[in-house]
Design a protein around this motif. Structure first.
Motif, PDB file in Angstrom:
ATOM      1  N   ASP A  33      -0.826 -32.674 -35.809  1.00  0.00           N
ATOM      2  CA  ASP A  33       0.055 -32.119 -34.782  1.00  0.00           C
ATOM      3  C   ASP A  33       0.000 -30.595 -34.713  1.00  0.00           C
ATOM      4  N   ALA A  34       0.476 -30.076 -33.573  1.00  0.00           N
ATOM      5  CA  ALA A  34       0.458 -28.628 -33.340  1.00  0.00           C
ATOM      6  C   ALA A  34       1.507 -28.294 -32.288  1.00  0.00           C
ATOM      7  N   GLY A  35       2.774 -28.417 -32.688  1.00  0.00           N
ATOM      8  CA  GLY A  35       3.849 -28.043 -31.779  1.00  0.00           C
ATOM      9  C   GLY A  35       3.857 -26.562 -31.478  1.00  0.00           C
ATOM     10  N   SER A  36       3.351 -25.786 -32.420  1.00  0.00           N
ATOM     11  CA  SER A  36       3.107 -24.362 -32.215  1.00  0.00           C
ATOM     12  C   SER A  36       1.718 -24.054 -32.755  1.00  0.00           C
TER      13      SER A  36
ATOM     14  N   HIS B 172       5.249 -31.508 -30.791  1.00  0.00           N
ATOM     15  CA  HIS B 172       4.086 -32.016 -31.531  1.00  0.00           C
ATOM     16  C   HIS B 172       2.754 -31.570 -30.933  1.00  0.00           C
ATOM     17  N   VAL B 173       2.741 -31.248 -29.657  1.00  0.00           N
ATOM     18  CA  VAL B 173       1.468 -30.856 -29.031  1.00  0.00           C
ATOM     19  C   VAL B 173       1.566 -29.570 -28.215  1.00  0.00           C
ATOM     20  N   GLY B 174       2.754 -28.977 -28.123  1.00  0.00           N
ATOM     21  CA  GLY B 174       2.927 -27.817 -27.268  1.00  0.00           C
ATOM     22  C   GLY B 174       2.057 -26.625 -27.633  1.00  0.00           C
ATOM     23  N   GLY B 175       1.646 -26.528 -28.899  1.00  0.00           N
ATOM     24  CA  GLY B 175       0.833 -25.407 -29.340  1.00  0.00           C
ATOM     25  C   GLY B 175      -0.663 -25.602 -29.166  1.00  0.00           C
ATOM     26  N   VAL B 176      -1.068 -26.779 -28.720  1.00  0.00           N
ATOM     27  CA  VAL B 176      -2.508 -27.057 -28.625  1.00  0.00           C
ATOM     28  C   VAL B 176      -3.233 -26.091 -27.689  1.00  0.00           C
ATOM     29  N   PRO B 177      -2.747 -25.838 -26.463  1.00  0.00           N
ATOM     30  CA  PRO B 177      -3.477 -24.893 -25.604  1.00  0.00           C
ATOM     31  C   PRO B 177      -3.621 -23.512 -26.218  1.00  0.00           C
ATOM     32  N   ASN B 178      -2.558 -22.977 -26.822  1.00  0.00           N
ATOM     33  CA  ASN B 178      -2.665 -21.661 -27.462  1.00  0.00           C
ATOM     34  C   ASN B 178      -3.631 -21.684 -28.634  1.00  0.00           C
ATOM     35  N   MET B 179      -3.618 -22.768 -29.402  1.00  0.00           N
ATOM     36  CA  MET B 179      -4.530 -22.867 -30.542  1.00  0.00           C
ATOM     37  C   MET B 179      -5.981 -22.864 -30.076  1.00  0.00           C
ATOM     38  N   LEU B 180      -6.279 -23.648 -29.052  1.00  0.00           N
ATOM     39  CA  LEU B 180      -7.655 -23.709 -28.562  1.00  0.00           C
ATOM     40  C   LEU B 180      -8.088 -22.376 -27.954  1.00  0.00           C
ATOM     41  N   MET B 181      -7.190 -21.748 -27.197  1.00  0.00           N
ATOM     42  CA  MET B 181      -7.514 -20.435 -26.635  1.00  0.00           C
ATOM     43  C   MET B 181      -7.745 -19.413 -27.736  1.00  0.00           C
ATOM     44  N   HIS B 182      -6.883 -19.432 -28.761  1.00  0.00           N
ATOM     45  CA  HIS B 182      -6.990 -18.518 -29.893  1.00  0.00           C
ATOM     46  C   HIS B 182      -8.369 -18.683 -30.560  1.00  0.00           C
ATOM     47  N   MET B 183      -8.739 -19.936 -30.840  1.00  0.00           N
ATOM     48  CA  MET B 183     -10.027 -20.190 -31.483  1.00  0.00           C
ATOM     49  C   MET B 183     -11.177 -19.685 -30.622  1.00  0.00           C
ATOM     50  N   TRP B 184     -11.098 -19.939 -29.324  1.00  0.00           N
ATOM     51  CA  TRP B 184     -12.154 -19.477 -28.414  1.00  0.00           C
ATOM     52  C   TRP B 184     -12.250 -17.957 -28.404  1.00  0.00           C
ATOM     53  N   LEU B 185     -11.102 -17.281 -28.359  1.00  0.00           N
ATOM     54  CA  LEU B 185     -11.116 -15.817 -28.271  1.00  0.00           C
ATOM     55  C   LEU B 185     -11.635 -15.147 -29.538  1.00  0.00           C
ATOM     56  N   ILE B 186     -11.459 -15.782 -30.692  1.00  0.00           N
ATOM     57  CA  ILE B 186     -11.970 -15.191 -31.927  1.00  0.00           C
ATOM     58  C   ILE B 186     -13.398 -15.645 -32.229  1.00  0.00           C
TER      59      ILE B 186
ATOM     60  N   GLN C  47     -12.191 -25.274 -18.343  1.00  0.00           N
ATOM     61  CA  GLN C  47     -13.610 -25.513 -18.054  1.00  0.00           C
ATOM     62  C   GLN C  47     -14.314 -24.235 -17.615  1.00  0.00           C
ATOM     63  N   ASP C  48     -13.521 -23.216 -17.239  1.00  0.00           N
ATOM     64  CA  ASP C  48     -14.103 -21.933 -16.833  1.00  0.00           C
ATOM     65  C   ASP C  48     -14.107 -20.897 -17.959  1.00  0.00           C
ATOM     66  N   TRP C  49     -13.622 -21.264 -19.135  1.00  0.00           N
ATOM     67  CA  TRP C  49     -13.650 -20.322 -20.258  1.00  0.00           C
ATOM     68  C   TRP C  49     -15.082 -20.269 -20.796  1.00  0.00           C
ATOM     69  N   PRO C  50     -15.770 -19.151 -20.707  1.00  0.00           N
ATOM     70  CA  PRO C  50     -17.190 -19.120 -21.071  1.00  0.00           C
ATOM     71  C   PRO C  50     -17.424 -19.287 -22.569  1.00  0.00           C
ATOM     72  N   ASN C  51     -18.495 -19.986 -22.885  1.00  0.00           N
ATOM     73  CA  ASN C  51     -18.945 -20.173 -24.270  1.00  0.00           C
ATOM     74  C   ASN C  51     -17.879 -20.846 -25.142  1.00  0.00           C
ATOM     75  N   PHE C  52     -17.153 -21.796 -24.544  1.00  0.00           N
ATOM     76  CA  PHE C  52     -16.145 -22.521 -25.306  1.00  0.00           C
ATOM     77  C   PHE C  52     -16.832 -23.439 -26.311  1.00  0.00           C
ATOM     78  N   PHE C  53     -16.239 -23.566 -27.500  1.00  0.00           N
ATOM     79  CA  PHE C  53     -16.849 -24.369 -28.558  1.00  0.00           C
ATOM     80  C   PHE C  53     -16.796 -25.862 -28.207  1.00  0.00           C
ATOM     81  N   PRO C  54     -17.709 -26.660 -28.768  1.00  0.00           N
ATOM     82  CA  PRO C  54     -17.742 -28.091 -28.449  1.00  0.00           C
ATOM     83  C   PRO C  54     -16.485 -28.793 -28.957  1.00  0.00           C
ATOM     84  N   ILE C  55     -15.898 -29.630 -28.112  1.00  0.00           N
ATOM     85  CA  ILE C  55     -14.719 -30.394 -28.500  1.00  0.00           C
ATOM     86  C   ILE C  55     -14.851 -31.794 -27.907  1.00  0.00           C
TER      87      ILE C  55
END
Length: 252
Positions: A36-39, A67-81, A109-117
């Motif tokens: 889970d990833a509420g944050s 339980h899932v509210g933090g998923v978009p921020n987590m994925l964006m964070h990972m992509w940005l770093i 889908q428009d975030w460039p060079n996003f990691f495979p998921i």
């Protein structure tokens, strides 16, 4: 030895010292599994010295914000770093479909060079295998909450110890299957049914299922002291009881 790292312990209303309930499972191979990833958990992982790039599996128990509210921020964070390591996300159809819809709303889908998921949709039935690797054998059971939800039963293949996690649920047959003879039962204590369980009910499940230890999690914290929940549970369960707290680490 494998470890359970509690990243959050609160029910759906958190506070400054109790984040929403989510945790890491770390085996000997060093690949953390996030439940889970509420944050967004990545700041906590960095604080704890855990390599988030090594986290290859995420399990989402159900589609509720805590339980899932933090998923978009987590994925964006990972992509940005600059993450490039692939990731697998596991959950029921009900949850995964909505996570994908949410991410599409952010135009990921428009975030460039996003990691495979990849998204792995689980059937809503008993003992569905989520993971079977060198460290863990993990299966899911559908439990009784307000939306389709899974609890987990996890076997440490290195030492044979078994962990049960109720997730959000009222007492039901599936929780007894999850808890049957486990070495550790992490059970919610959010309050009375429907959809949830009290500390007394968690204790009764632990006692009747032969659980060797009970860990209370997903409990109320807003303007309330959760400490008495341990004494409440002790009225029905004669084994060791722990109130999970953020940043607790347990050997498994």
């Amino acid at each position: 030895m494998a470890k359970i790292v509690i990243l959050g312990s609160a029910a759906a209303v958190n506070d400054a010292t109790h984040d929403y309930t989510h945790f890491l499972l770390i085996g000997d191979d060093g690949h953390p599994i996030l439940v889970d990833a509420g944050s967004n958990p990545l700041g906590k992982l960095k604080y704890l010295g855990i390599d988030d790039d090594a986290m290859q599996d995420v399990i989402l128990t159900h589609f509720h914000p805590d339980h899932v509210g933090g998923v978009p921020n987590m994925l964006m964070h990972m992509w940005l770093i600059g993450r490039q390591t692939s990731m697998r996300v596991h959950g029921l159809h009900h949850c995964i479909n909505r996570i994908e819809d949410t991410m599409e709303a952010y135009n990921w889908q428009d975030w460039p060079n996003f990691f495979p998921i990849t998204f792995h949709r689980l059937r809503e039935r008993d003992e569905v295998v989520i993971l079977d690797n060198d460290d863990f054998y993990m299966v899911a059971y559908p439990v009784k909450h307000f939306v389709p939800t899974i609890g987990l039963r996890i076997t440490n293949k290195r030492n044979g110890r078994v962990l049960g996690y109720s997730c959000d649920t009222e007492p039901c047959e599936a929780v007894y299957k999850i808890a049957d003879g486990v070495d550790m039962l992490i059970h919610e204590a959010a309050g009375a049914p429907p959809g949830h369980s009290t500390a007394t009910q968690a204790a009764q499940i632990a006692q009747e299922s032969g659980s060797k230890s009970l860990y209370l999690i997903h409990y109320p914290v807003w303007n309330v002291d959760p400490a008495p929940l341990v004494d409440e549970a002790a009225q029905r369960y004669d084994g060791p009881i722990t109130l999970c707290k953020d940043f607790d680490i347990y050997e498994f």
